[in-house]
Enzyme design. Sequence first.
Site, PDB file in Angstrom:
ATOM      1  N   THR B 146       0.874  -1.193   0.000  1.00 44.77           N
ATOM      2  CA  THR B 146       0.000   0.000   0.000  1.00 44.77           C
ATOM      3  C   THR B 146       0.907   1.238   0.000  1.00 44.77           C
ATOM      4  OG1 THR B 146      -0.238  -0.123   2.412  1.00 44.77           O
ATOM      5  CG2 THR B 146      -1.988  -1.111   1.092  1.00 44.77           C
ATOM      6  N   LYS B 168       3.958  -6.863   3.993  1.00 36.42           N
ATOM      7  CA  LYS B 168       3.689  -5.465   3.656  1.00 36.42           C
ATOM      8  C   LYS B 168       3.267  -4.750   4.935  1.00 36.42           C
ATOM      9  CE  LYS B 168       0.356  -3.347   3.235  1.00 36.42           C
ATOM     10  NZ  LYS B 168      -0.494  -2.491   4.163  1.00 36.42           N
ATOM     11  N   THR B 179      -1.768  -1.637   8.005  1.00 41.25           N
ATOM     12  CA  THR B 179      -1.965  -3.072   8.206  1.00 41.25           C
ATOM     13  C   THR B 179      -0.706  -3.841   7.843  1.00 41.25           C
ATOM     14  OG1 THR B 179      -4.325  -3.005   7.860  1.00 41.25           O
ATOM     15  CG2 THR B 179      -3.214  -5.061   7.303  1.00 41.25           C
ATOM     16  N   ASN B 378      -0.124  10.761   6.851  1.00 41.32           N
ATOM     17  CA  ASN B 378      -1.318  10.238   7.499  1.00 41.32           C
ATOM     18  C   ASN B 378      -2.449  11.250   7.626  1.00 41.32           C
ATOM     19  OD1 ASN B 378      -0.693   7.401   8.131  1.00 41.32           O
ATOM     20  ND2 ASN B 378       1.096   8.376   9.052  1.00 41.32           N
ATOM     21  N   SER B 383      -7.071   5.937   5.483  1.00 43.65           N
ATOM     22  CA  SER B 383      -6.899   4.479   5.547  1.00 43.65           C
ATOM     23  C   SER B 383      -7.759   3.881   6.630  1.00 43.65           C
ATOM     24  CB  SER B 383      -5.444   4.118   5.790  1.00 43.65           C
ATOM     25  OG  SER B 383      -5.064   4.486   7.090  1.00 43.65           O
TER      26      SER B 383
END
Lengths: 383, 383
Positions: B146, B168, B179, B378, B383
Amino acid sequence: MSVTAAKGFLAAGIAAGIKENGNPDLSLVVNTGPRRAAAGVFTSNRVKAAPVLWSEQVLKAGQVSAVVLNSGGANACTGPKGFQDTHATAEKAAEVLGLGAAEVAVASTGLIGILLPMDKLLPGIEQAAEALSEHGGEKAAIAIKTTDSVHKTSVVTKDGWTVGGMAKGAGMLAPGLATMLVVLTTDADLDSAALDRALRAATKVTFDRVDSDGCMSTNDTVLLLASGASEVTPEYEEFAAAVRTVCDDLGQQLIRDAEGASKDIKVEVINAASEDDAVEVGRSIARNNLLKCAIHGEDPNWGRVLSAIGTTKAAFDPDQLNVAINGIWVCKNGGVGEDREKVDMRYREVHIVADLAAGTETATIWTNDLTADYVHENSAYSS
Amino acid sequence: MSVTAAKGFLAAGIAAGIKENGNPDLSLVVNTGPRRAAAGVFTSNRVKAAPVLWSEQVLKAGQVSAVVLNSGGANACTGPKGFQDTHATAEKAAEVLGLGAAEVAVASTGLIGILLPMDKLLPGIEQAAEALSEHGGEKAAIAIKTTDSVHKTSVVTKDGWTVGGMAKGAGMLAPGLATMLVVLTTDADLDSAALDRALRAATKVTFDRVDSDGCMSTNDTVLLLASGASEVTPEYEEFAAAVRTVCDDLGQQLIRDAEGASKDIKVEVINAASEDDAVEVGRSIARNNLLKCAIHGEDPNWGRVLSAIGTTKAAFDPDQLNVAINGIWVCKNGGVGEDREKVDMRYREVHIVADLAAGTETATIWTNDLTADYVHENSAYSS
């Protein structure tokens, strides 16, 4: 107004030279009586600064005649010499004011791990004692500032008696961002047991629920001093409400002045099975860096709210959770709710409601967004 | 190499159109046997994504023949429809591969609270099945990215058998930043009980101790699949060590690629009374935003380390604490130690040692600094 709004108090704030930039850095608050009752609440951090260790001892007797506060140095992690310095500070104030050292509380804020310049601090106490005034409250509030952009004061006046106070910092008792120092004064005629009860009840729902960055200071101190000079003994509930109002007002001023923040976030947890659950969930949401970044970006990211709720032990069913951001229920029953495009995030105030659908209890935690300015201030400023 | 380093595995990574930018977004890993033993560890977040709820059920039987992984959507907080979509994903893979859906694990990563585009995902599974190859490991590792800047793979080959894997994310099982999805494969001939034991032992001291930003995902998944194709059954300890090595390597790659980080921080807690104490203290230090900002500013701010230690319940005496930063004991016996000017903070790697002087146990937590880039990524990336 500040700490001299109530009768029976003198205060001063001066530049003793503790701060290298010459700004005011030493405050003195004196209770002239007739009563000298007091209560205090301190950081729950187990690494406590020397002035916290000292003042905790002083408060055990429930009597405080004077408080010396300095900015420009926390006197934390300074070993036996640091404690000796706090003791010498109280001794000096006692000598100058004609008191016993055991009646003098001390509070410090600034860098951890450096000794205070006692050659400047001790003469500063003499200078502050000479400057003591019934109108010295504002100057006292100014001299305790560190990274604060404004000084913070608040006053509530009731029927013949007053509660007032000053605060610095941008955090909370446990935990907090930068050290929080608060001195409240009242001319109400109450004993230290009543003060202690009212102060603990107030801080629990005000300063304790201001959680700017989840970090806990070694120096947080909140003191409440009563002079009895009004000769009025209010009903306990009325007095407790006034203390709570002043604490709430000062707490709101702290969060609005938090380092580098661009948003003030009110996290309201409703329908919790217990107040403890509500506080735990509120704190988890308030401390979630990803959510705090999203709010900074004006993104009503309810997924990060759910993700934060999911890390707690609180009673809830994930499929029953609801989240509103600025009045729009963007999450219903654990999934997509109303259109997130409807959420207006333009203003500084952001209101998050987390509905746990597990009971009837509620709690509100106040926090800020996470910004590049926060990173800058706290990577450039050693504290 | 990656998940196809071990014999008995095929993999593919393709662009199914789940991501709007056309990047690869769907991976398929197939165990061709003869054995199909498996173990899994999942997020401890109580708000779990649909694929986590599904895969937890699949893993209970200890048998997995295929794993479908997608980036571009987390399928979390998506209600009954989201779970149906995960089920349909497993059904489709089972149909195409001639398996039962109960042998197909599913893992997803990306935005929370949006449904996956099943009209793209289901045809993508057919496409991925056609692309399956003994050399497909790299492509599979690429398609699960991602915000990762690089794909992460690792392989350990022992005497006749291999453990390999892909990862990942930039976080951990509990908690984590973004994640974390990990698939490990081995051709060792072991049953699911042995796999489970080795996997839990490994994740506990690797992924569980990578704590980039203290946030816990709804989707974290780590799977270990064994084909038995090597026809070698290694000693348990040797196998567990190999799994731990691969997990450790992947964990290090995750922390080095954490969103917006400029420093990789190794927090080593020594002389703790228990391993739990060491982990609690390490995590408290690793999650302290003020300290993470200081490290970003190359400031060896040991006061913030002590302040973080003080918030824990671990056994220690504040006057016995010692802290080293990059080899310099800047804090000794709770106070000032060696000259902080000696600390060289120029490099990306930062090593903090916190000596609790309370026992003999130790633990290491890996984290990152807090940067303006983290805030930017962020606040801009939902997300």
